[in-house]
Design a protein around this motif. Sequence first.
Motif, PDB file in Angstrom:
ATOM      1  N   CYS A 183      29.081  42.493  33.423  1.00  0.00           N
ATOM      2  CA  CYS A 183      29.950  42.940  34.514  1.00  0.00           C
ATOM      3  C   CYS A 183      29.130  43.350  35.730  1.00  0.00           C
ATOM      4  O   CYS A 183      27.926  43.580  35.661  1.00  0.00           O
ATOM      5  CB  CYS A 183      30.817  44.109  34.064  1.00  0.00           C
ATOM      6  SG  CYS A 183      29.891  45.631  33.761  1.00  0.00           S
ATOM      7  N   SER A 184      29.825  43.442  36.869  1.00  0.00           N
ATOM      8  CA  SER A 184      29.213  43.953  38.086  1.00  0.00           C
ATOM      9  C   SER A 184      29.443  45.455  38.209  1.00  0.00           C
ATOM     10  O   SER A 184      29.914  46.093  37.266  1.00  0.00           O
ATOM     11  CB  SER A 184      29.762  43.190  39.298  1.00  0.00           C
ATOM     12  OG  SER A 184      31.168  43.145  39.276  1.00  0.00           O
ATOM     13  N   ASN A 185      29.126  46.037  39.375  1.00  0.00           N
ATOM     14  CA  ASN A 185      29.226  47.490  39.558  1.00  0.00           C
ATOM     15  C   ASN A 185      30.669  47.969  39.390  1.00  0.00           C
ATOM     16  O   ASN A 185      31.548  47.550  40.141  1.00  0.00           O
ATOM     17  CB  ASN A 185      28.743  47.877  40.957  1.00  0.00           C
ATOM     18  CG  ASN A 185      27.246  48.050  41.028  1.00  0.00           C
ATOM     19  OD1 ASN A 185      26.501  47.404  40.309  1.00  0.00           O
ATOM     20  ND2 ASN A 185      26.797  48.913  41.917  1.00  0.00           N
ATOM     21  N   ASN A 186      30.893  48.852  38.430  1.00  0.00           N
ATOM     22  CA  ASN A 186      32.230  49.400  38.206  1.00  0.00           C
ATOM     23  C   ASN A 186      32.463  50.635  39.074  1.00  0.00           C
ATOM     24  O   ASN A 186      31.539  51.399  39.373  1.00  0.00           O
ATOM     25  CB  ASN A 186      32.393  49.814  36.741  1.00  0.00           C
ATOM     26  CG  ASN A 186      32.734  48.666  35.812  1.00  0.00           C
ATOM     27  OD1 ASN A 186      33.669  48.740  35.021  1.00  0.00           O
ATOM     28  ND2 ASN A 186      31.984  47.582  35.879  1.00  0.00           N
ATOM     29  N   TYR A 187      33.730  50.842  39.439  1.00  0.00           N
ATOM     30  CA  TYR A 187      34.129  52.090  40.082  1.00  0.00           C
ATOM     31  C   TYR A 187      35.547  52.415  39.616  1.00  0.00           C
ATOM     32  O   TYR A 187      36.274  51.544  39.124  1.00  0.00           O
ATOM     33  CB  TYR A 187      34.075  51.977  41.607  1.00  0.00           C
ATOM     34  CG  TYR A 187      35.114  51.055  42.204  1.00  0.00           C
ATOM     35  CD1 TYR A 187      36.289  51.558  42.753  1.00  0.00           C
ATOM     36  CD2 TYR A 187      34.936  49.672  42.226  1.00  0.00           C
ATOM     37  CE1 TYR A 187      37.254  50.727  43.299  1.00  0.00           C
ATOM     38  CE2 TYR A 187      35.888  48.826  42.765  1.00  0.00           C
ATOM     39  CZ  TYR A 187      37.043  49.352  43.297  1.00  0.00           C
ATOM     40  OH  TYR A 187      38.002  48.523  43.830  1.00  0.00           O
ATOM     41  N   GLY A 188      35.928  53.680  39.737  1.00  0.00           N
ATOM     42  CA  GLY A 188      37.252  54.098  39.304  1.00  0.00           C
ATOM     43  C   GLY A 188      37.232  55.522  38.780  1.00  0.00           C
ATOM     44  O   GLY A 188      36.235  56.248  38.925  1.00  0.00           O
ATOM     45  N   ASP A 227      40.259  46.461  36.156  1.00  0.00           N
ATOM     46  CA  ASP A 227      40.055  45.016  36.064  1.00  0.00           C
ATOM     47  C   ASP A 227      39.039  44.683  34.984  1.00  0.00           C
ATOM     48  O   ASP A 227      39.186  43.692  34.252  1.00  0.00           O
ATOM     49  CB  ASP A 227      39.596  44.466  37.415  1.00  0.00           C
ATOM     50  CG  ASP A 227      40.731  44.341  38.415  1.00  0.00           C
ATOM     51  OD1 ASP A 227      41.886  44.181  37.981  1.00  0.00           O
ATOM     52  OD2 ASP A 227      40.461  44.411  39.627  1.00  0.00           O
ATOM     53  N   HIS A 228      38.003  45.507  34.879  1.00  0.00           N
ATOM     54  CA  HIS A 228      37.015  45.293  33.818  1.00  0.00           C
ATOM     55  C   HIS A 228      37.674  45.398  32.444  1.00  0.00           C
ATOM     56  O   HIS A 228      37.423  44.575  31.557  1.00  0.00           O
ATOM     57  CB  HIS A 228      35.884  46.308  33.952  1.00  0.00           C
ATOM     58  CG  HIS A 228      34.728  46.034  33.044  1.00  0.00           C
ATOM     59  ND1 HIS A 228      33.694  46.929  32.865  1.00  0.00           N
ATOM     60  CD2 HIS A 228      34.428  44.975  32.241  1.00  0.00           C
ATOM     61  CE1 HIS A 228      32.826  46.437  32.010  1.00  0.00           C
ATOM     62  NE2 HIS A 228      33.253  45.249  31.618  1.00  0.00           N
ATOM     63  N   CYS A 229      38.522  46.400  32.258  1.00  0.00           N
ATOM     64  CA  CYS A 229      39.228  46.541  30.973  1.00  0.00           C
ATOM     65  C   CYS A 229      40.076  45.313  30.679  1.00  0.00           C
ATOM     66  O   CYS A 229      40.131  44.847  29.530  1.00  0.00           O
ATOM     67  CB  CYS A 229      40.104  47.795  30.995  1.00  0.00           C
ATOM     68  SG  CYS A 229      39.174  49.346  31.052  1.00  0.00           S
ATOM     69  N   TYR A 321      41.094  35.174  33.412  1.00  0.00           N
ATOM     70  CA  TYR A 321      40.790  36.436  34.079  1.00  0.00           C
ATOM     71  C   TYR A 321      40.667  36.253  35.585  1.00  0.00           C
ATOM     72  O   TYR A 321      40.054  35.285  36.062  1.00  0.00           O
ATOM     73  CB  TYR A 321      39.480  37.035  33.559  1.00  0.00           C
ATOM     74  CG  TYR A 321      38.976  38.158  34.440  1.00  0.00           C
ATOM     75  CD1 TYR A 321      39.531  39.429  34.351  1.00  0.00           C
ATOM     76  CD2 TYR A 321      37.996  37.925  35.410  1.00  0.00           C
ATOM     77  CE1 TYR A 321      39.107  40.456  35.187  1.00  0.00           C
ATOM     78  CE2 TYR A 321      37.565  38.950  36.247  1.00  0.00           C
ATOM     79  CZ  TYR A 321      38.126  40.210  36.127  1.00  0.00           C
ATOM     80  OH  TYR A 321      37.710  41.222  36.966  1.00  0.00           O
ATOM     81  N   SER A 322      41.176  37.195  36.328  1.00  0.00           N
ATOM     82  CA  SER A 322      40.879  37.334  37.749  1.00  0.00           C
ATOM     83  C   SER A 322      41.126  38.787  38.134  1.00  0.00           C
ATOM     84  O   SER A 322      42.032  39.428  37.595  1.00  0.00           O
ATOM     85  CB  SER A 322      41.750  36.412  38.608  1.00  0.00           C
ATOM     86  OG  SER A 322      43.112  36.719  38.457  1.00  0.00           O
ATOM     87  N   PRO A 323      40.318  39.333  39.040  1.00  0.00           N
ATOM     88  CA  PRO A 323      40.513  40.737  39.433  1.00  0.00           C
ATOM     89  C   PRO A 323      41.792  40.893  40.248  1.00  0.00           C
ATOM     90  O   PRO A 323      42.182  39.998  40.999  1.00  0.00           O
ATOM     91  CB  PRO A 323      39.274  41.036  40.273  1.00  0.00           C
ATOM     92  CG  PRO A 323      38.836  39.702  40.796  1.00  0.00           C
ATOM     93  CD  PRO A 323      39.176  38.707  39.725  1.00  0.00           C
ATOM     94  N   ARG A 324      42.447  42.044  40.099  1.00  0.00           N
ATOM     95  CA  ARG A 324      43.686  42.324  40.817  1.00  0.00           C
ATOM     96  C   ARG A 324      43.515  43.349  41.929  1.00  0.00           C
ATOM     97  O   ARG A 324      44.354  43.453  42.813  1.00  0.00           O
ATOM     98  CB  ARG A 324      44.743  42.823  39.836  1.00  0.00           C
ATOM     99  CG  ARG A 324      45.173  41.772  38.827  1.00  0.00           C
ATOM    100  CD  ARG A 324      46.195  42.337  37.847  1.00  0.00           C
ATOM    101  NE  ARG A 324      46.606  41.323  36.868  1.00  0.00           N
ATOM    102  CZ  ARG A 324      47.362  41.573  35.805  1.00  0.00           C
ATOM    103  NH1 ARG A 324      47.807  42.814  35.595  1.00  0.00           N
ATOM    104  NH2 ARG A 324      47.685  40.605  34.971  1.00  0.00           N
TER     105      ARG A 324
END
Length: 349
Positions: A183-188, A227-229, A321-324
């Motif tokens: 994965c890339s850099n996560n935030y949240g 999105d990662h989840c 998969y695609s980010p939302r």
Amino acid sequence: MANLLITGGAGFIGGNFVHYWAEKHTGDTMVVLDCLTYAGNESTIAGVEQAELVKDDIRNTERIEKLLREREIDTVVHFAAESHVDRSISGPDAFIDTNILGTNSLLKAARTVWLDEGSGKAHRFHHISTDEVYGSLGPDDPAFSETTPYRPNSPYSASKASSDHLVRAYHHTFGLEVTTSNCSNNYGPYQYPEKLIPLFLLNALHGRSLPIYGDGMNVRDWLHVEDHCRGIEACLAKGQPGETYNIGGGAELANMTVIDTICAEVDLAFEEIDDLAERYPDAPAANGHATSSLKTFVTDRAGHDRRYAIDERKARAELGYSPRHEFEEGLRQTLRWYLENESWWRALL
């Protein structure tokens, strides 16, 4: 109905996954294995009735085997890791112990219970990794794909690269059913405030400097943790054993762009939320000044990778998969979550 063992499930990404899975898979059970280091927080998963917290170390192979047997675990989702690059530079031993030896301990336990004891149980071992294993990109280089050679440049990324290879080896040598996502850099929500976004937010609220490495133009792809989840869920549902999938956020941004967006969102929050100036009187925004006034350039991190970018076409094609989350909207939601959940991060500090 599935029985999951989630390692590092009281941490940032793991904790968000616990919440996500409980909402989307109400009939499943989750055992969360976490040794609750500084980055693991029991309160992160408080109130999730499907999740049972077991405090232990992933290097305790016998305990892992016992949990796999007694709880009839069929799915391991492996988040547990030391993950902060600066900490890996000042103290690499912990990264070797947790990320390499800990992953090997989990793989040994899974092999023993799922394969060697002959249960024939359908199973999956999913390993969460990082785009940092691929090294650094030039400004015109194509984005990281699943076939990009590994070139880790920090003790952290080297330890994750080693764990990735171990997971692959247990599949090809022993037949363990594994998948890996990078994965890339996560935030949240629930991110420990040593990473850029929560660190800069809390510094801004308390009038502390916003330290910018080098020229601030290092580039990262930003992935909202929800999105990662969803990407991990897709790997578990549709991923082929032995395969690797890159999970990205579709938001390739220079650090300075991210920092300027944080500053603008903090200023906006002080305009829109009546009591913020009273709660955080040391913030520049509480006194009519721009948060950007706190920006300070500092000596660059040793071995600082210049650019990461994710090619997620394989995950789109094979997993759907695609980010939302658009970055600005996701960042605004994240900052507002920290403002609304002060008791969570106050307890850490």
